[in-house]
Design a protein around this motif. Structure first.
Motif, short mmCIF file in Angstrom:
data_model
loop_
_atom_site.label_atom_id
_atom_site.label_comp_id
_atom_site.label_asym_id
_atom_site.label_seq_id
_atom_site.Cartn_x
_atom_site.Cartn_y
_atom_site.Cartn_z
N MET A 246 0.65 -1.07 0.11
CA MET A 246 0.33 -0.14 0.12
C MET A 246 1.40 0.99 0.09
O MET A 246 0.48 2.59 -0.61
N ILE A 247 1.37 0.94 0.86
CA ILE A 247 2.60 1.83 0.59
C ILE A 247 3.93 2.89 -0.51
O ILE A 247 3.69 3.69 -1.04
N ARG A 275 1.08 -7.64 -3.63
CA ARG A 275 -0.83 -7.66 -3.41
C ARG A 275 -1.18 -8.46 -4.68
O ARG A 275 -2.26 -9.71 -3.61
N GLU A 276 -1.01 -9.64 -5.28
CA GLU A 276 -1.48 -10.60 -5.79
C GLU A 276 -1.11 -11.94 -5.66
O GLU A 276 -1.53 -12.69 -5.49
N GLN A 277 0.38 -11.58 -4.58
CA GLN A 277 0.39 -13.07 -3.92
C GLN A 277 0.29 -12.59 -2.84
O GLN A 277 0.04 -14.16 -2.73
N GLU A 278 -0.93 -12.35 -2.58
CA GLU A 278 -1.20 -11.88 -0.74
C GLU A 278 -2.16 -12.72 -1.09
O GLU A 278 -3.38 -12.87 -0.45
N ALA A 282 -9.05 -5.89 -2.50
CA ALA A 282 -9.47 -4.75 -2.08
C ALA A 282 -8.39 -4.35 -2.29
O ALA A 282 -8.00 -2.86 -3.09
N GLY A 283 -6.55 -4.50 -2.28
CA GLY A 283 -5.62 -3.26 -3.10
C GLY A 283 -5.79 -3.76 -4.51
O GLY A 283 -5.04 -2.37 -5.07
#
Length: 644
Positions: A246-247, A275-278, A282-283
């Motif tokens: 996010m940062i 974000r895709e890995q996690e 929403a991110g």
């Protein structure tokens, strides 16, 4: 030493027993053992452990079952704190399911009980949860009031993590209200609190939130400074991938707004990859919106439109309405052919969300009012009780004296009245008995009439018609064809007779002696024995079943029969959960079993599901069917249109 050793061994045995229950709580044998344990605070603790275990495992039916058992036992033990805890757990469950009105209701109940018992810290925690729900539906004034009330309680207790939540919530609230000075003030207070407890994650989170406020102010250089400070915290890059992503994305976006190009695309793509890995969907939506803006500024409308469209699709799947609105606006700017269509969708969704938020705010207000009325009534009753106790001491002697005199004078008169009353009761009983006999006699006569109609009339006609048609089988001459037409017409008339009898029987579908709920529960209890499964039946809000139209009751009952038959025949389930709710002018019914499930899209030979769909269509209702290897869930929504 021996005593200590024995105590330690007992504790270890108890821990082993608890672990055994947790691992096997879904088995019928263990479940029966737990339920049959003697009611005690220790058993209640075990029920809460089981409830939380299944909540953590994201198994809703099992969680609801054990939460319900814990709530019942807490009520039986009159343990107010445990009742509050059960409501707290249920509120968290509804919050996860995005049923915010139910979550709000149970948070309010938990808060009320904690406040009654003087548990100020836990009461304040409930207020913080309530405030977050209120912020989410834009009820900003009440959200602010509840957060400030919670902070007044928590600050003297020096509960720093809850203080952080309060400050951070106010910072986000004021940022949404565009009160940026207040937003920066509370985010800075949250940052100081995070440093006080040496929590790198919370510190980076606050630095990022301060950067977001400066970004909204258009002060992108200042925002970048705070983002960079957050990225320098070691815990963020090594332990907290979602926050790190996010940062990184916010940093790249601020650079884009400053007109910089170096590192913008690579920063956004790196954040998207993390974000895709996690699996942080929403991110991913936010990332794709930012990438769409990047390519739009580069003049590449094709790529820009692609990212905006992907963001819209994912946001719709996640029900992220704010992001859907933003993606529709961007698409209206980049797709000239569909620009008007996207703007129309934007307006319709915006209006729909505003109406829904107003409806939920109204429901929150009703829950608040009911709670306040309950508290006010309790206060009034407590005051009344004090006055009664105070006055009773001075008058009790006089009352007793008058009572003795009065009893002596009226004793004989009372005996005479009792004898007269007894005689009247006997006469009334005899009249009722005679009336009941007449009713039973009438029912018996009606059954005999219908039996005769079926046996002497319909069955005889069917038998005769069948024989005549068999004689005509294979014949094709004109006279035989005419005879066949005649006998087919006879069959149609027999069909009308059967329909008439069916309507007469339908009028007595439910006995006047029993309510619909009694009939349903009696049926479910019988099927529970046949299917050998545990049954959780929850009628959460009082539904006036017997006031509903016969059409609704009969079709709902038949749907229950079809669903339970399918469980017994095909599901191999050991738990069935049925929940009935009434919201405004509609019934909501959820039937869940934890059986082996089936492929919903596959065509099936049976007619059970077809019958359910047919009945729900007849009631102008809606059916949602889902099934996998963890079980099958049938969700019904039925409008209440007709009353008897």
């Amino acid at each position: 030493m021996a005593c200590t050793s024995n105590r330690k061994e007992a504790a270890e045995a108890k821990t082993y027993e608890k672990d055994l229950y947790l691992k096997n709580a879904n088995k019928d044998s263990i479940r029966r053992v737990i339920i049959e344990l003697q009611n005690s605070p220790e058993k209640n603790d075990l029920l809460f452990d089981l409830s939380y275990h299944f909540y953590s495992e994201n198994k809703p039916a099992e969680f609801r079952y054990w939460n319900h058992e814990a709530f019942k036992l807490s009520t039986a033990l009159r343990d107010t704190l445990k009742i509050a805890e059960a409501n707290w757990d249920l509120a968290n469950f509804y919050y996860r399911k995005e049923k915010i009105d139910s979550a709000f209701y149970h948070y309010r109940k938990a808060a009320r009980f904690y406040n009654i018992k003087g548990e100020k810290f836990l009461y304040a925690r409930m207020l913080l949860n309530i405030a977050i729900l209120q912020k989410n539906i834009k009820d900003y004034s009440n959200s602010e009031a509840n957060t400030l009330t919670a902070l007044k309680i928590i600050l003297p207790l020096k509960e720093h993590r809850q203080i952080y939540i309060g400050y951070n919530s106010l910072g986000i609230l004021y940022n949404e209200l565009s009160e940026y000075e207040n937003a920066l003030d509370y985010h800075n207070r949250a940052l100081v609190t995070a440093k006080k407890i040496s929590d790198g994650y919370l510190e980076a989170n606050s630095l990022n939130n301060i950067g977001v406020v400066y970004e909204k102010l258009g002060l992108y250089e200042k925002g970048l400074d705070y983002y960079n400070q957050a990225l320098e915290i070691e815990d963020v890059t090594t332990k907290h991938v979602q926050l790190h992503a996010m940062i990184k994305d916010n940093t790249a976006y601020s650079k884009l707004k400053l007109g910089k190009r170096h590192g913008v695309l690579s920063g956004m793509l790196e954040a998207l990859q993390l974000r895709e890995q996690e699996g942080h969907e929403a991110g991913i939506v936010i990332n794709k919106l930012h990438l769409g803006e990047y390519f739009f500024t580069e003049g590449d409308t094709l790529k820009s439109r692609k990212y905006f469209y992907e963001a819209k699709e994912l946001a719709e799947n996640m029900h992220l309405h704010k992001d859907i609105l933003q993606s529709l606006l961007f698409l209206s700017r980049t797709d000239e052919e569909k620009s008007n269509e996207y703007l129309r969708d934007y307006i319709n969704l915006h209006d729909s969300l505003e109406q829904n938020e107003r409806r939920v705010r109204s429901k929150f207000a009703r829950i608040e009012l009911e709670t306040d009325e309950f508290i006010a009534e309790n206060r009034y009753l407590n005051e009344q009780r004090k006055w009664i106790i105070g006055g009773a001491g001075g008058t009790v002697f006089m009352v007793l004296l008058i009572l003795v005199i009065w009893r002596q004078k009226s004793k004989n008169k009372k005996l005479e009245l009792e004898q007269a009353q007894q005689k009247s009761n006997e006469e009334i009983y005899n009249l009722l008995l005679a009336q009941q006999n007449k009713l039973e006699e009438g029912r018996h006569q009606e059954k005999e009439r219908i039996s005769r109609e079926l046996h002497d009339g319909i069955l005889g006609k069917l038998f005769g018609t069948r024989l005549m048609l068999e004689n005509l089988f294979g014949k094709s001459d004109l006279e035989s064809l005419e005879s066949k037409k005649k006998y087919l017409n006879d069959l149609r008339l027999i069909e009308e007779e059967i329909r008439t009898l069916s309507h007469e029987l339908n009028a007595e579908f439910f006995s006047p002696k029993q309510s619909f709920l009694d009939v349903l529960q009696e049926y479910l209890a019988e099927q529970k024995k046949i299917g050998r499964f545990e049954l959780l039946f929850v009628n959460e809000e009082q539904i006036a079943w017997d006031e509903l139209s016969s059409e609704i009751k009969i079709n709902v009952f038949r749907i229950f029969q079809e669903a339970i038959n399918n469980v017994i025949k095909h599901a191999d389930a050991n738990l069935v959960s049925i929940t009935c709710n009434k919201y405004d002018d509609r019934l909501e019914i959820v039937i869940f079993d934890n059986g082996k499930g089936f492929e919903v899209s596959e065509k099936r030979k049976g007619i059970g599901i077809k019958n359910i769909k047919s009945r729900i269509t007849r009631l102008d209702g809606h059916l949602n069917l889902s099934s996998d290897r963890n079980g099958t869930q049938i969700e019904l929504e039925i409008p209440i249109k007709r009353y008897e």
